[in-house]
Write a protein that holds these residues in place. Sequence first.
Motif, mmCIF file in Angstrom:
data_model
loop_
_atom_site.group_PDB
_atom_site.id
_atom_site.type_symbol
_atom_site.label_atom_id
_atom_site.label_comp_id
_atom_site.label_asym_id
_atom_site.label_seq_id
_atom_site.Cartn_x
_atom_site.Cartn_y
_atom_site.Cartn_z
ATOM 1 N N ALA A 94 0.838 -1.210 0.000
ATOM 2 C CA ALA A 94 0.000 0.000 0.000
ATOM 3 C C ALA A 94 0.869 1.255 0.000
ATOM 4 O O ALA A 94 0.582 2.214 -0.728
ATOM 5 C CB ALA A 94 -0.934 0.003 1.210
ATOM 6 N N ARG A 112 -4.000 5.981 1.224
ATOM 7 C CA ARG A 112 -4.187 4.553 1.454
ATOM 8 C C ARG A 112 -5.464 4.057 0.765
ATOM 9 O O ARG A 112 -5.479 3.001 0.137
ATOM 10 C CB ARG A 112 -4.234 4.227 2.945
ATOM 11 C CG ARG A 112 -4.284 2.715 3.180
ATOM 12 C CD ARG A 112 -4.298 2.319 4.637
ATOM 13 N NE ARG A 112 -4.596 0.895 4.767
ATOM 14 C CZ ARG A 112 -3.674 -0.052 4.739
ATOM 15 N NH1 ARG A 112 -2.398 0.257 4.593
ATOM 16 N NH2 ARG A 112 -4.029 -1.324 4.824
ATOM 17 N N LEU A 116 -5.702 1.112 -2.071
ATOM 18 C CA LEU A 116 -6.555 -0.084 -2.010
ATOM 19 C C LEU A 116 -7.436 -0.175 -3.253
ATOM 20 O O LEU A 116 -7.615 -1.247 -3.840
ATOM 21 C CB LEU A 116 -7.418 -0.061 -0.734
ATOM 22 C CG LEU A 116 -6.641 -0.170 0.579
ATOM 23 C CD1 LEU A 116 -7.588 -0.085 1.778
ATOM 24 C CD2 LEU A 116 -5.835 -1.467 0.643
ATOM 25 N N THR A 126 -6.780 -7.049 -1.878
ATOM 26 C CA THR A 126 -6.415 -5.943 -0.978
ATOM 27 C C THR A 126 -5.896 -6.451 0.374
ATOM 28 O O THR A 126 -5.298 -5.688 1.126
ATOM 29 C CB THR A 126 -7.600 -4.983 -0.733
ATOM 30 O OG1 THR A 126 -8.719 -5.751 -0.307
ATOM 31 C CG2 THR A 126 -7.952 -4.214 -1.991
ATOM 32 N N ALA A 129 -2.249 -5.713 1.140
ATOM 33 C CA ALA A 129 -1.821 -4.307 1.260
ATOM 34 C C ALA A 129 -0.657 -4.105 2.222
ATOM 35 O O ALA A 129 0.200 -3.254 1.997
ATOM 36 C CB ALA A 129 -3.001 -3.438 1.684
#
Length: 273
Positions: A94, A112, A116, A126, A129
């Motif tokens: 991420a 962030r 995502l 995701t 991340a």
Amino acid sequence: MIEFRDVSKNFPDGTAAVTNFSLVAPSRKTTVLVGSSGSGKTTLLRMVNRMLEPTSGTVSIDGDDVAAVPPVALRRRIGYVMQNAGLLPHLTVADNIATVPRLLGETRRAARDRALELMDTVGLDTRMADRYPRQLSGGQQQRVGVARGLAADPNILLMDEPFGAVDPIVRAELQQELIRLQTELDKTVIFVTHDIDEAFLLGDQVVILAAGGRTLQVGSPSEIIENPADDFVRAFIGAERGKRALRIKQTPNGPVLVDPEGRTQGTLIEGGP
Ligand SMILES: Nc1ncnc2c1ncn2[C@@H]1O[C@H](COP(=O)(O)OP(=O)(O)OP(=O)(O)O)[C@@H](O)[C@H]1O
Ligand SMILES: [Mg+2]
């Protein structure tokens, strides 16, 4: 539209990486630069976002010389996917994707969220991340590299052999993903590869380069296949091409199947057989 006009690049050690290169890369199309190692492909890409400055000649975007645009402003509109993904090993997935939005002043939270969303766009779970790049497969790393290139929502995407380091199956998957993305996102893409099949699959316009960024031929895949400029190009695109199977080609009306000569042989229906 990205235009190279009579561009040369000599490095301080005397290497003439690119000599008198001219090209127009049309807006919202994919232009593929294809050529062997050392032919100047990366050098050409990096002169678009001013990671390198030409020794002579100009690179312009929609008529404006990039030399007059501050690099930070320029890179805001230009995504760059580096050769071999180029991820920062000490940052999570991420954070790697969010680097550019953060540099552009987005809050941590917004960056962030954007990261995502982009993971989703490029087909990454995701839940990955907060992993580090070393905890991902090669193909997943490449997807992170593409997500990072898209992070600032640039109009222009420069992709330097983004699928170079993965096996043929993952590579085919990533290529299809890019074709899908391109129909959705409609970016001006310059894509670099040394794989002629990849060039013909992804390119609206294909540029075949020799050493020193010398252009051997520019055209659509079917123009090049039907009418190779010379024996070198003929050999480069492969004498066996005529025997190859149908491939998928993106058109404004969706993906179609074309034969090795570039003739349409059928359409591909989403979700069809
Ligand atoms: N900083 C540099 N200093 C000197 N020569 C350089 C520099 N960067 C690249 N070159 C040379 O310029 C030429 C073109 O390099 P470039 O990286 O653009 O090739 P490429 O087509 O991207 O190759 P590859 O497919 O291997 O990535 C090569 O001969 C290379 O050695
Ligand atoms: Mg390169």
